[in-house]
Design a protein around this motif. Structure first.
Motif, PDB file in Angstrom:
ATOM      1  N   THR A 125       1.121 -75.920  29.252  1.00  0.00           N
ATOM      2  CA  THR A 125       2.566 -76.041  29.400  1.00  0.00           C
ATOM      3  C   THR A 125       2.884 -76.767  30.701  1.00  0.00           C
ATOM      4  N   MET A 145       8.578 -85.050  25.550  1.00  0.00           N
ATOM      5  CA  MET A 145       7.729 -83.881  25.323  1.00  0.00           C
ATOM      6  C   MET A 145       8.439 -82.859  24.442  1.00  0.00           C
ATOM      7  N   ARG A 146       7.644 -81.958  23.839  1.00  0.00           N
ATOM      8  CA  ARG A 146       8.198 -80.896  22.978  1.00  0.00           C
ATOM      9  C   ARG A 146       8.681 -79.737  23.843  1.00  0.00           C
ATOM     10  N   SER A 147       9.961 -79.435  23.719  1.00  0.00           N
ATOM     11  CA  SER A 147      10.543 -78.354  24.523  1.00  0.00           C
ATOM     12  C   SER A 147       9.990 -77.000  24.100  1.00  0.00           C
ATOM     13  N   GLN A 148       9.747 -76.164  25.097  1.00  0.00           N
ATOM     14  CA  GLN A 148       9.315 -74.789  24.866  1.00  0.00           C
ATOM     15  C   GLN A 148      10.289 -73.873  25.621  1.00  0.00           C
ATOM     16  N   ALA A 150      13.175 -75.385  27.307  1.00  0.00           N
ATOM     17  CA  ALA A 150      13.917 -76.126  28.322  1.00  0.00           C
ATOM     18  C   ALA A 150      15.409 -76.038  28.039  1.00  0.00           C
ATOM     19  N   CYS A 157      10.521 -75.406  30.340  1.00  0.00           N
ATOM     20  CA  CYS A 157       9.130 -75.467  29.891  1.00  0.00           C
ATOM     21  C   CYS A 157       8.939 -76.409  28.703  1.00  0.00           C
ATOM     22  N   TYR A 158       7.785 -77.112  28.715  1.00  0.00           N
ATOM     23  CA  TYR A 158       7.391 -78.002  27.618  1.00  0.00           C
ATOM     24  C   TYR A 158       5.950 -77.668  27.221  1.00  0.00           C
ATOM     25  N   GLN A 169       2.691 -88.998  29.772  1.00  0.00           N
ATOM     26  CA  GLN A 169       4.119 -88.720  29.715  1.00  0.00           C
ATOM     27  C   GLN A 169       4.848 -89.267  30.941  1.00  0.00           C
TER      28      GLN A 169
END
Length: 602
Positions: A125, A145-148, A150, A157-158, A169
């Motif tokens: 992450t 990036m894929r948000s986790q 955010a 977090c990504y 990135q």
């Protein structure tokens, strides 16, 4: 799971604070390092020189770190979770490094993030924290990036699948302008950082068409979404491709004006840059040399195929502007003339082959000096011309049944889509297999000799006349002429050097082999202050030399460092190194059909 965290504690001091939290570290100690280079930019970058301080701790307190080489460290064994913290100085305003001030923050992942050895293939992450202070409340994060988790401004977090994705990135943080568009049903976003007054609706419309043409060529778009990041500056130009994004740097004047009816030369340059980096989505990021997949970024990786990945891309970048309808045929041939002129003005084309240029990217192309025009040839520019020659030969000798388009489509399905690296000379094998033509002699000539490319003959079969003539002045880079304009230019004398104007005179930047300046003993770095006993002011020398009789010596005074020197300069007639195209309207039907098939929309 390893968690990387980025803080922006001091934008005014240009410092990033990075921490890496490593649960259950290896019991014998942890080794970590920065990449030596970025894929897409073939030069050792030495990012580690920007790390200011680095330390580590576990639940018991600080741990000792030992530096093993210029980019690698090792931490002593930890008790429980390990945290590594370090500061990175960020003042590299380019698409390759990291930059931060009170107006924005930008980083390329490779410049910021240490790899934890043995953990590079594991998911991780990245948390980007908001900078403290009122002035940064409106800042947003732009990243692919894929948000986790955010927040709506992108801070938080990504999730990334591995370290390779992390360092691929680019991230822009600040106040942006942005627009969205769709290509093949997939969302695309274009973010503009920096002051501008551009017509973003025009840019949006043109990019939609350009990207759609490239998807039509390859037949599919192998991603869920795509991000363009553009930093606007007073003077600058560059781009770097990534797996599902690109980072661009352009001058403010390159953006489309609100009242432009036709694309300016500057705007065409920006569109060409966008087209080039988007084409890399297939050709480089997925169709890639086998040696790149077999090796990491800790040391140089050599291949003789860079002309395939950059040269072919450089051929298609401007061609896609035409096929998409963003520019006219005359515009395209003006761009092509500039490429031919750029190659013809370097004597390096007579000394270095395309394969050698590809292999020596690390030591020559990306480390150019004042002698570069005399010693090397660009695998971008000459590679684009060789790609053009291949395309025309394929179309002509197959009677239109085959083209470079077909070869690139097979390259995609054979190598890019399944993720298989292209072996050395793999492109040559595919090209001959797809077309059924014996292209071996052409590959030998174009890649492994320094003979001139037979462009005139091949273009003539498509109703395009090409010739080389002397430049009419320092700003003449070739172009397109009408029937009435086809005439020999008046002879003019030239210095045989590239000049940069200074307040005190004219600075010699490069001296061309075989030219008058080199014959006289003038060298790069000399400051010319007088010609024929008269002072030279900024911007004057080309005009002064142009009217001098060729072959008659004149005294030239220049400072070399702090020493005044005198040279006897014998001006030479400008060489025929400037490309000019003529596109006659009345041509045989077969030539017209070939030309239309080559240049029409996909």
């Amino acid at each position: 799971m390893i968690d990387y965290t980025v803080e922006l504690p001091s934008p005014e001091a240009h410092l990033y604070q990075v921490s890496i939290h490593i649960p259950d570290p290896e019991p014998h100690g942890v080794t970590f390092s920065l990449p030596a280079w970025i894929r897409g930019s073939y030069m050792i970058r030495d990012f580690s020189r920007h790390i200011i301080i680095i330390d580590a701790e576990d639940s018991t307190g600080p741990l000792a770190i030992k530096k093993l080489d210029k980019q690698t460290w090792r931490c002593e064994p930890a008790s429980g979770d390990l945290t590594i913290r370090y500061q990175v100085y960020a003042w590299d305003l380019s698409v390759r490094g990291a930059h931060m001030d009170t107006t924005h923050a930008y980083f390329n992942g490779a410049a910021l993030f240490l790899a934890v050895h043995g953990k590079q293939q594991e998911p991780l992450t990245l948390t980007i924290n908001r900078p403290a202070g009122e002035r940064y409340e409106s800042w947003r994060v732009a990243a692919a990036m894929r948000s986790q988790g955010a927040d709506e401004q992108g801070f938080g977090c990504y999730l990334l699948q591995n370290y390779e994705e992390l360092i691929d990135q680019p991230v822009e943080i600040g106040v942006h302008d942005a627009f969205d568009f769709a290509v093949a049903g997939k969302p695309h976003r274009f973010v503009v950082a920096g002051r501008h007054s551009a017509d973003l609706n025009r840019l949006k419309s043109d990019l939609t068409r350009i990207c759609s043409q490239q998807v039509a060529l390859f037949g599919e778009l192998p991603l869920n979404d795509y991000l363009f990041l553009l930093s606007v500056v007073g003077e600058g130009y560059g781009g770097l491709e990534h797996q599902n994004s690109t980072s661009l740097l352009a001058s403010r004047k390159d953006l489309p004006g609100r009242y432009e009816t036709e694309p300016s030369k500057n705007y065409r340059r920006l569109l060409g840059l966008c087209s080039h980096e988007y084409f890399h989505l297939w050709n480089v990021k997925r169709i890639t040399p086998a040696v790149f997949l077999e090796n990491d970024t800790s040391a140089e990786v050599h291949t003789r195929q860079m002309w395939v990945f950059e040269g072919i891309t450089s051929y298609y970048d401007d061609l896609m502007l035409l096929k998409s309808g963003c520019i006219k045929r005359k515009d395209y041939f003006e761009l092509l003339a500039e490429t031919v002129t750029r190659v013809m003005r370097g004597r390096g084309r007579l000394k270095q082959t395309l394969e050698e240029s590809s292999f020596d990217a690390w030591t020559k192309f990306y480390k150019q000096d004042e002698n570069a025009p005399n010693a090397i040839v660009s695998y971008y520019a000459k590679g684009a011309l060789f790609a053009l020659l291949l395309d025309l030969r394929m179309r002509l000798e197959s009677d239109g049944a085959s083209s470079l388009d077909h070869v690139m489509q097979v390259m995609w399905h054979r190598y890019g889509k399944p993720g298989i690296g292209v072996p050395e000379r793999g492109f040559e094998q595919v090209a001959m297999e797809v077309t059924g033509l014996d292209l071996a002699p052409l590959f030998e000539l174009g890649l492994r000799t320094t003979q001139e490319l037979p462009l005139q003959e091949s273009l003539a079969a498509f109703g395009v006349q090409m010739r080389l003539r002397p430049a009419s002045g320092p700003e003449d880079n070739g172009g397109v002429v009408t029937d009435e304009q086809v005439a020999d230019a008046k002879p003019r004398s030239v210095l045989g050097a590239r000049i940069k104007g200074q307040d005190a005179g004219e600075q010699v930047v490069q001296v061309y082999e075989g030219g008058a300046a080199m014959a006289a003993g003038i060298a790069a770095g000399d400051l010319i202050v007088a010609v024929d006993g008269l002072r030279v002011r900024q911007g004057e020398i080309e005009k002064r030399i142009a009217v001098l009789p060729p072959g008659e010596a004149v005294p030239v005074h220049a400072f070399r460092r702090d020493e005044l020197m005198q040279f006897e300069l014998v001006p030479q007639v400008a060489p025929a190194d400037t490309c000019e195209f003529y596109l006659p309207e009345a041509i045989p039907p077969a030539q017209q059909a070939r030309r239309d098939a080559w240049l029409r929309s996909l």
